[in-house]
Design a protein around this motif. Structure first.
Motif, PDB file in Angstrom:
ATOM      1  N   TYR A  19       0.835  -1.203   0.000  1.00  0.00           N
ATOM      2  CA  TYR A  19       0.000   0.000   0.000  1.00  0.00           C
ATOM      3  C   TYR A  19       0.869   1.252   0.000  1.00  0.00           C
ATOM      4  O   TYR A  19       0.577   2.225  -0.693  1.00  0.00           O
ATOM      5  N   ARG A  63      -8.711  -5.434  -2.370  1.00  0.00           N
ATOM      6  CA  ARG A  63      -9.086  -4.881  -1.064  1.00  0.00           C
ATOM      7  C   ARG A  63      -9.523  -3.419  -1.211  1.00  0.00           C
ATOM      8  O   ARG A  63     -10.513  -3.006  -0.609  1.00  0.00           O
ATOM      9  N   CYS A  64      -8.790  -2.644  -1.981  1.00  0.00           N
ATOM     10  CA  CYS A  64      -9.167  -1.235  -2.191  1.00  0.00           C
ATOM     11  C   CYS A  64     -10.543  -1.132  -2.845  1.00  0.00           C
ATOM     12  O   CYS A  64     -11.368  -0.298  -2.444  1.00  0.00           O
ATOM     13  N   GLN A  66     -12.997  -3.400  -2.718  1.00  0.00           N
ATOM     14  CA  GLN A  66     -13.999  -3.853  -1.747  1.00  0.00           C
ATOM     15  C   GLN A  66     -14.300  -2.765  -0.722  1.00  0.00           C
ATOM     16  O   GLN A  66     -15.474  -2.478  -0.442  1.00  0.00           O
ATOM     17  N   GLU A  67     -13.285  -2.161  -0.161  1.00  0.00           N
ATOM     18  CA  GLU A  67     -13.495  -1.106   0.840  1.00  0.00           C
ATOM     19  C   GLU A  67     -14.223   0.090   0.249  1.00  0.00           C
ATOM     20  O   GLU A  67     -15.098   0.676   0.896  1.00  0.00           O
ATOM     21  N   THR A  68     -13.884   0.439  -0.985  1.00  0.00           N
ATOM     22  CA  THR A  68     -14.524   1.580  -1.636  1.00  0.00           C
ATOM     23  C   THR A  68     -15.984   1.289  -1.927  1.00  0.00           C
ATOM     24  O   THR A  68     -16.863   2.131  -1.662  1.00  0.00           O
ATOM     25  N   GLU A  70     -17.941  -0.872  -0.378  1.00  0.00           N
ATOM     26  CA  GLU A  70     -18.661  -0.928   0.895  1.00  0.00           C
ATOM     27  C   GLU A  70     -18.993   0.475   1.397  1.00  0.00           C
ATOM     28  O   GLU A  70     -20.112   0.729   1.850  1.00  0.00           O
ATOM     29  N   SER A  71     -18.046   1.366   1.308  1.00  0.00           N
ATOM     30  CA  SER A  71     -18.260   2.738   1.753  1.00  0.00           C
ATOM     31  C   SER A  71     -19.333   3.426   0.902  1.00  0.00           C
ATOM     32  O   SER A  71     -20.210   4.126   1.412  1.00  0.00           O
ATOM     33  N   LYS A  74     -22.862   1.975   1.636  1.00  0.00           N
ATOM     34  CA  LYS A  74     -23.330   2.467   2.930  1.00  0.00           C
ATOM     35  C   LYS A  74     -23.891   3.883   2.792  1.00  0.00           C
ATOM     36  O   LYS A  74     -24.949   4.201   3.341  1.00  0.00           O
ATOM     37  N   PHE A  97     -13.988   8.989  -0.413  1.00  0.00           N
ATOM     38  CA  PHE A  97     -13.275   7.845   0.148  1.00  0.00           C
ATOM     39  C   PHE A  97     -11.943   7.618  -0.562  1.00  0.00           C
ATOM     40  O   PHE A  97     -10.914   7.384   0.079  1.00  0.00           O
ATOM     41  N   ARG A 104      -4.515   5.415  -1.931  1.00  0.00           N
ATOM     42  CA  ARG A 104      -5.640   4.629  -2.457  1.00  0.00           C
ATOM     43  C   ARG A 104      -5.986   5.098  -3.865  1.00  0.00           C
ATOM     44  O   ARG A 104      -6.184   4.286  -4.773  1.00  0.00           O
TER      45      ARG A 104
END
Length: 193
Positions: A19, A63-64, A66-68, A70-71, A74, A97, A104
């Protein structure tokens, strides 16, 4: 720690190292030796976790993404069920985000391309995830255009990517609020009938 826990912990350290290093100095310039030094593991331990730099980049990129996503989901779930509100919430949260940490933004929009052909599939899966997110939040609304929403979503993703690349590369980056308002304008003009 069990052997499985040790392996998982090393993988996490390598992802954390990637990262940092894949964003600066960048994917092409980052050697396995640099990754191992940053993660404080041996080269042998690296190969117990990943087959090479490319597989590590795939794990980091996934992972980046997935996190983005999800954010973004939401944020969309918390607004009224209108096209305007969904667009504004989704676009705002995506850009907010991603730009919250320049690393990121750089990994998602630049380094995945610089990694070359080995990351094409990973990049396509990421784009597909965002296309699905756009279509899922637009298709069922009566005010949405009847044009090909898949192609529109791809075009919107391309536009937002170029805005973020400009932000990452510019010596004088545009304010994040300008990126958000521009992207919202493009989305509304494209998806509202």
């Amino acid at each position: 720690m069990s052997p499985e826990e040790r392996l998982a912990e090393r993988r996490e350290r390598l992802i954390a190292a990637a990262y940092v290093l894949y964003s600066d100095p960048g994917f092409p310039e980052t050697t396995i030796e640099r990754l191992c030094a940053r993660a404080r593991i041996s080269n042998r331990a690296f190969y117990e976790c990943f087959s090479g730099r490319e597989e590590l980049m795939q794990a980091l990129h996934a992972r980046c993404i997935q996190e983005t996503l999800e954010s973004m989901y939401k944020a969309i779930d918390q607004v009224p069920d209108t096209l305007a509100d969904r667009v504004e919430a989704g676009v705002t949260e995506y850009i907010r985000f991603v730009t919250e940490d320049r690393r990121r933004a750089r990994i998602l929009h630049m380094e995945v391309r610089r990694a070359g052909d080995c990351l094409i599939t990973s990049r396509q899966l990421g784009v597909a995830g965002f296309v699905d997110a756009i279509k899922a939040n637009v298709a069922d609304l009566p005010e949405a255009t009847k044009a090909n929403q898949h192609l529109l979503a791809l075009g919107m993703i391309g536009a937002v990517q170029e805005l973020l690349i400009e932000w990452v590369l510019s010596d004088d980056p545009p304010p994040v609020e300008s990126l958000i308002s521009t992207a919202i304008h493009i989305f509304r003009r494209s998806f509202v009938t």
